[in-house]
Design a protein around this motif. Structure first.
Motif, PDB file in Angstrom:
ATOM      1  N   ALA A  77       0.625  -1.430  -0.238  1.00 17.55           N
ATOM      2  CA  ALA A  77       0.086   0.367   0.257  1.00 17.55           C
ATOM      3  C   ALA A  77       1.098   0.817   0.219  1.00 17.55           C
ATOM      4  O   ALA A  77       1.972   1.226   0.809  1.00 17.55           O
ATOM      5  CB  ALA A  77      -0.924   0.214   1.419  1.00 17.55           C
ATOM      6  N   PRO A  78       0.488   2.391  -0.289  1.00 14.33           N
ATOM      7  CA  PRO A  78       1.195   3.748  -0.661  1.00 14.33           C
ATOM      8  C   PRO A  78       1.269   3.673   1.254  1.00 14.33           C
ATOM      9  O   PRO A  78       0.228   3.691   2.210  1.00 14.33           O
ATOM     10  CB  PRO A  78       0.103   4.441  -1.149  1.00 14.33           C
ATOM     11  CG  PRO A  78      -0.792   3.926  -1.633  1.00 14.33           C
ATOM     12  CD  PRO A  78      -1.008   2.294  -1.695  1.00 14.33           C
ATOM     13  N   SER A  79       2.829   4.625   1.637  1.00 18.59           N
ATOM     14  CA  SER A  79       2.532   4.556   2.569  1.00 18.59           C
ATOM     15  C   SER A  79       1.313   5.799   3.276  1.00 18.59           C
ATOM     16  O   SER A  79       1.105   6.988   2.169  1.00 18.59           O
ATOM     17  CB  SER A  79       4.087   4.856   2.652  1.00 18.59           C
ATOM     18  OG  SER A  79       3.962   5.903   4.405  1.00 18.59           O
ATOM     19  N   SER A  80       0.885   6.057   4.347  1.00 19.36           N
ATOM     20  CA  SER A  80       1.007   7.563   5.108  1.00 19.36           C
ATOM     21  C   SER A  80       0.928   7.232   6.898  1.00 19.36           C
ATOM     22  O   SER A  80       0.542   6.630   7.194  1.00 19.36           O
ATOM     23  CB  SER A  80      -0.894   6.549   4.851  1.00 19.36           C
ATOM     24  OG  SER A  80      -1.813   5.811   5.889  1.00 19.36           O
ATOM     25  N   PRO A  81       0.721   8.462   6.787  1.00 18.95           N
ATOM     26  CA  PRO A  81       0.551   8.318   8.347  1.00 18.95           C
ATOM     27  C   PRO A  81      -0.280   7.290   9.358  1.00 18.95           C
ATOM     28  O   PRO A  81       0.040   6.870   9.876  1.00 18.95           O
ATOM     29  CB  PRO A  81       0.672   9.794   8.927  1.00 18.95           C
ATOM     30  CG  PRO A  81       0.260  10.639   8.043  1.00 18.95           C
ATOM     31  CD  PRO A  81       0.043  10.255   6.834  1.00 18.95           C
ATOM     32  N   GLU A  82      -1.321   7.317   9.104  1.00 16.98           N
ATOM     33  CA  GLU A  82      -1.893   6.625   9.344  1.00 16.98           C
ATOM     34  C   GLU A  82      -2.003   4.870   9.197  1.00 16.98           C
ATOM     35  O   GLU A  82      -1.832   3.990  10.516  1.00 16.98           O
ATOM     36  CB  GLU A  82      -3.643   5.916   8.677  1.00 16.98           C
ATOM     37  CG  GLU A  82      -4.767   7.303   9.227  1.00 16.98           C
ATOM     38  CD  GLU A  82      -4.022   8.485   7.825  1.00 16.98           C
ATOM     39  OE1 GLU A  82      -4.295   9.842   8.298  1.00 16.98           O
ATOM     40  OE2 GLU A  82      -3.213   7.890   7.205  1.00 16.98           O
ATOM     41  N   VAL A  83      -1.042   4.541   8.049  1.00 18.28           N
ATOM     42  CA  VAL A  83      -0.846   3.103   8.106  1.00 18.28           C
ATOM     43  C   VAL A  83       0.635   2.917   9.217  1.00 18.28           C
ATOM     44  O   VAL A  83       0.579   2.092   9.790  1.00 18.28           O
ATOM     45  CB  VAL A  83       0.059   2.943   6.531  1.00 18.28           C
ATOM     46  CG1 VAL A  83       0.691   1.748   6.172  1.00 18.28           C
ATOM     47  CG2 VAL A  83      -1.490   2.704   6.044  1.00 18.28           C
ATOM     48  N   VAL A  84       1.106   3.667   9.077  1.00 15.28           N
ATOM     49  CA  VAL A  84       2.236   4.018   9.695  1.00 15.28           C
ATOM     50  C   VAL A  84       1.972   3.505  11.122  1.00 15.28           C
ATOM     51  O   VAL A  84       2.792   2.241  11.749  1.00 15.28           O
ATOM     52  CB  VAL A  84       3.444   4.867   9.489  1.00 15.28           C
ATOM     53  CG1 VAL A  84       4.951   4.824  10.640  1.00 15.28           C
ATOM     54  CG2 VAL A  84       4.061   4.557   8.036  1.00 15.28           C
ATOM     55  N   ASN A  85       1.441   4.791  11.186  1.00 11.31           N
ATOM     56  CA  ASN A  85       0.910   4.784  13.348  1.00 11.31           C
ATOM     57  C   ASN A  85       0.069   3.178  13.300  1.00 11.31           C
ATOM     58  O   ASN A  85       0.812   2.542  14.766  1.00 11.31           O
ATOM     59  CB  ASN A  85      -0.281   5.492  13.901  1.00 11.31           C
ATOM     60  CG  ASN A  85       1.136   6.916  13.534  1.00 11.31           C
ATOM     61  OD1 ASN A  85       1.861   7.192  13.711  1.00 11.31           O
ATOM     62  ND2 ASN A  85      -0.015   7.982  13.424  1.00 11.31           N
ATOM     63  N   LYS A  86      -0.280   2.435  12.619  1.00  9.11           N
ATOM     64  CA  LYS A  86      -1.474   1.285  13.059  1.00  9.11           C
ATOM     65  C   LYS A  86       0.225   0.178  13.150  1.00  9.11           C
ATOM     66  O   LYS A  86      -0.225  -0.752  14.107  1.00  9.11           O
ATOM     67  CB  LYS A  86      -2.199   1.336  11.919  1.00  9.11           C
ATOM     68  CG  LYS A  86      -3.146  -0.406  12.155  1.00  9.11           C
ATOM     69  CD  LYS A  86      -4.021   0.176  11.077  1.00  9.11           C
ATOM     70  CE  LYS A  86      -4.478  -2.001  10.871  1.00  9.11           C
ATOM     71  NZ  LYS A  86      -5.577  -2.025  10.147  1.00  9.11           N
ATOM     72  N   LEU A  87       0.719   0.671  12.153  1.00 10.78           N
ATOM     73  CA  LEU A  87       1.864  -0.795  11.787  1.00 10.78           C
ATOM     74  C   LEU A  87       3.150  -0.834  13.655  1.00 10.78           C
ATOM     75  O   LEU A  87       3.379  -1.673  13.384  1.00 10.78           O
ATOM     76  CB  LEU A  87       2.944  -1.021  10.839  1.00 10.78           C
ATOM     77  CG  LEU A  87       1.527  -1.506   9.343  1.00 10.78           C
ATOM     78  CD1 LEU A  87       2.737  -0.585   8.502  1.00 10.78           C
ATOM     79  CD2 LEU A  87       1.466  -2.705   9.457  1.00 10.78           C
TER      80      LEU A  87
END
Length: 164
Positions: A77-87
């Motif tokens: 998936a493209p990076s996003s703050p939401e993706v980073v924080n969730k991971l």
């Protein structure tokens, strides 16, 4: 520099490519996790692992023997703050530098169990008209694969290594 090596786990080659690019840029040795036993226990490493159901493959095993100083997760998936924080939360990375790298998807290279696991997800993602261009790109990737490895995406990792 607090890391003495780069260690990675890769299933289809995208994570391995990032690890090798990082090694070339830093001069650090680069080893697949299976070979990391060649390193002394407690060696400081940058760990790169591919994403599977929100988990970073091999991270737990790497943490048992090595001092993981930073983590790079490689996903589709493209990076996003939401993706980073969730991971970061799902993988208990509090206090560790964490970087997300967009890798790719190669369905033809997936090991057997992962092919089976991805079949229903592919149907779910591709079974309707795309809402927007991003969704169209993801649908195409689920059908035929995609490659977004970008040497420039390593800039934050390199900056951290230079500053640590």
């Amino acid at each position: 520099m607090t890391a003495s090596a780069i260690v990675y786990t890769s299933a289809t080659g995208f994570t391995a490519r990032y690890a090798q690019l990082l090694a070339r840029k830093t001069g650090l040795p680069c080893l697949a996790l299976e070979r990391a036993k060649e390193l002394p226990a407690g060696t400081g490493v940058v760990y790169l692992g591919w994403l599977c159901a929100g988990g970073i493959k091999g991270l737990k095993k790497a943490r048992k023997r090595l001092a993981v100083r930073a983590v790079c997760a490689v996903g589709m998936a493209p990076s996003s703050p939401e993706v980073v924080n969730k991971l970061a939360g799902q993988n208990h990375l509090e206090g560790l530098p964490f970087f997300y790298l967009r890798g790719g998807y190669a369905p033809e290279k997936l090991p057997g169990p992962y092919k089976l696991m991805m079949a229903p997800m592919t149907k779910a993602v591709t079974g309707h008209p795309p809402k927007d261009e991003n969704e169209a790109v993801m649908q195409e990737a689920f059908r035929h694969g995609g490659d977004w490895v970008d040497e420039g995406a390593l800039a934050p990792v390199l900056a951290w290594l230079e500053g640590s």
